[in-house]
Design an enzyme around this catalytic site. Structure first.
Site, PDB file in Angstrom:
ATOM      1  N   LYS A  13      41.348  48.613  48.321  1.00  0.00           N
ATOM      2  CA  LYS A  13      40.228  48.951  49.168  1.00  0.00           C
ATOM      3  C   LYS A  13      40.690  49.175  50.533  1.00  0.00           C
ATOM      4  CE  LYS A  13      37.686  45.576  47.595  1.00  0.00           C
ATOM      5  NZ  LYS A  13      38.911  44.842  46.633  1.00  0.00           N
ATOM      6  N   ARG A  88      29.458  42.453  47.964  1.00  0.00           N
ATOM      7  CA  ARG A  88      29.894  41.710  46.847  1.00  0.00           C
ATOM      8  C   ARG A  88      29.162  41.292  45.675  1.00  0.00           C
ATOM      9  NH1 ARG A  88      35.359  40.623  49.225  1.00  0.00           N
ATOM     10  NH2 ARG A  88      36.949  40.383  47.703  1.00  0.00           N
ATOM     11  N   ARG A 123      51.251  41.554  47.035  1.00  0.00           N
ATOM     12  CA  ARG A 123      50.814  41.823  48.377  1.00  0.00           C
ATOM     13  C   ARG A 123      51.488  41.000  49.162  1.00  0.00           C
ATOM     14  NH1 ARG A 123      44.705  42.499  48.910  1.00  0.00           N
ATOM     15  NH2 ARG A 123      44.584  40.743  47.648  1.00  0.00           N
ATOM     16  N   ARG A 156      49.224  35.712  50.662  1.00  0.00           N
ATOM     17  CA  ARG A 156      48.276  35.003  50.867  1.00  0.00           C
ATOM     18  C   ARG A 156      47.862  33.897  49.876  1.00  0.00           C
ATOM     19  NH1 ARG A 156      43.665  39.962  51.129  1.00  0.00           N
ATOM     20  NH2 ARG A 156      42.452  38.224  49.903  1.00  0.00           N
ATOM     21  N   ARG A 167      39.598  34.941  40.791  1.00  0.00           N
ATOM     22  CA  ARG A 167      38.944  36.009  41.546  1.00  0.00           C
ATOM     23  C   ARG A 167      38.466  37.095  40.623  1.00  0.00           C
ATOM     24  NH1 ARG A 167      42.950  37.266  46.227  1.00  0.00           N
ATOM     25  NH2 ARG A 167      41.384  38.566  46.868  1.00  0.00           N
TER      26      ARG A 167
END
Ligand code: ADP
Ligand code: AMP
Length: 210
Positions: A13, A88, A123, A156, A167
Site C-alpha cells: 500500500k 482499518r 522490508r 521494523r 498483524r
C-alpha cells in the site's frame, strides 16, 4: 481524487501510495508513518501508539480518527488525497463518512498471506526519512543504507516474525470486512498485488485514469 488503499500489512500500500501521490500531485497520508514520526519525536501520542503497535494491535480509534479527520481538512487535501492505512475498521470508515469525506476509489492490493510473510521479513525502513525498501524486490544501492538520505535501514519492530502473524490475524478480523463494505458503496477496485511494483502501479493507473 480521494483514494484509500486497502490490503494486508505488507501488501504494498505504502509503495503504491507514494507513486500515486507523485503522479497525481496529491498528499500521501499514512497513519502508520504519522505514528512512527510521533514515536521518533517522543510525543505523548507516540508513546501511547507504540504500546499497541509493538503488539501488532490496532491503535484505538480515540487516538486515530480525529488525527486523520483533522489532517484531511488541511489546505493541501483540497484537490484530493491518498489515505494509506486508514480506515482499518468499519467504525473508522463510518467516521470518514460522517466527516463528509466522499471517496472516489478504494483500491485493494490483493496479496495472499504466504507472500505477505516474506514481504514483511524483507522490508527495511530508513531511520531518517522513513523510505521503504525490500532486501530482494527493491534493494537499496548499498546494503543497509538509505538511497535518499544515507541513514541506516532497519527491520521494523512490528515486522519481526512473531508480530507479523498477529498483524495478519488483526487484518483478517478487523480490516478485511472493509472490502465488502466498499464493494457495497460501489468504489472498490481490486489489483493483483503479487505482480512487480511497476505492474501493480500500471494496473492502478488504468483504474484512476492517466
Ligand atoms: P504496506 O504499506 O502495505 O504495509 P509496503 O509498501 O511497505 O506495504 O511493502 C511491503 C514490502 O514489500 C516492502 O519491503 C516493499 O519494498 C515490498 N513490496 C511492495 N510492493 C511490492 C511488489 N509489488 N513486489 C515485491 N515487493 C513489494
Ligand atoms: P502500517 O504502517 O500501516 O503498517 O501501520 C503500523 C501500525 O500502526 C499498525 O499495525 C497499527 O498498530 C497502527 N495503525 C496504523 N494505522 C492505523 C489505523 N488506521 N487504526 C489503528 N491503528 C493503526
Amino acid at each position: 481524487m480521494k483514494i484509500i488503499m486497502l490490503g494486508a500489512p505488507g501488501a504494498g500500500k505504502g509503495t503504491q501510495a507514494k507513486m500515486i501521490a507523485n503522479k497525481y500531485g496529491i498528499p500521501h497520508i499514512s497513519t502508520g508513518d504519522i505514528f512512527r514520526a510521533n514515536i521518533k519525536e517522543g510525543t505523548e501520542l507516540g508513546r501511547k501508539a507504540k504500546e499497541y503497535m509493538d503488539q501488532g494491535l490496532l491503535v484505538p480509534d480515540e487516538l486515530t480518527v480525529d488525527l486523520v479527520v483533522d489532517r484531511l481538512q488541511k489546505e493541501d487535501c483540497a484537490n484530493g488525497f491518498i489515505l494509506d492505512g486508514f480506515p482499518r475498521t468499519i467504525s473508522q470508515a463510518e467516521a470518514l463518512k460522517n466527516a463528509n469525506q466522499t471517496l472516489d476509489f478504494a483500491i485493494d492490493v490483493d496479496v495472499p498471506d504466504e507472500s505477505i510473510v516474506s514481504r514483511m521479513a524483507g522490508r527495511r525502513a530508513c531511520v531518517g526519512c522513513g523510505a521503504t525498501y525490500h532486501i530482494k524486490y527493491n534493494a537499496p544501492k548499498t546494503e543497509g543504507v538509505c538511497d535518499v538520505c544515507g541513514k541506516e535501514l532497519i527491520l521494523r519492530d512490528d515486522d519481526k516474525a512473531e508480530t507479523v502473524q498477529k498483524r495478519l490475524k488483526v487484518y483478517h478480523d478487523q480490516t478485511q470486512p472493509l472490502i465488502d463494505y466498499y464493494k457495497e458503496v460501489g468504489i472498490l477496485r481490486t489489483v493483483d498485488g503479487t505482480q512487480n511494483m511497476d505492474d501493480v502501479f500500471a494496473a492502478i493507473v488504468t483504474i484512476l485514469g492517466a
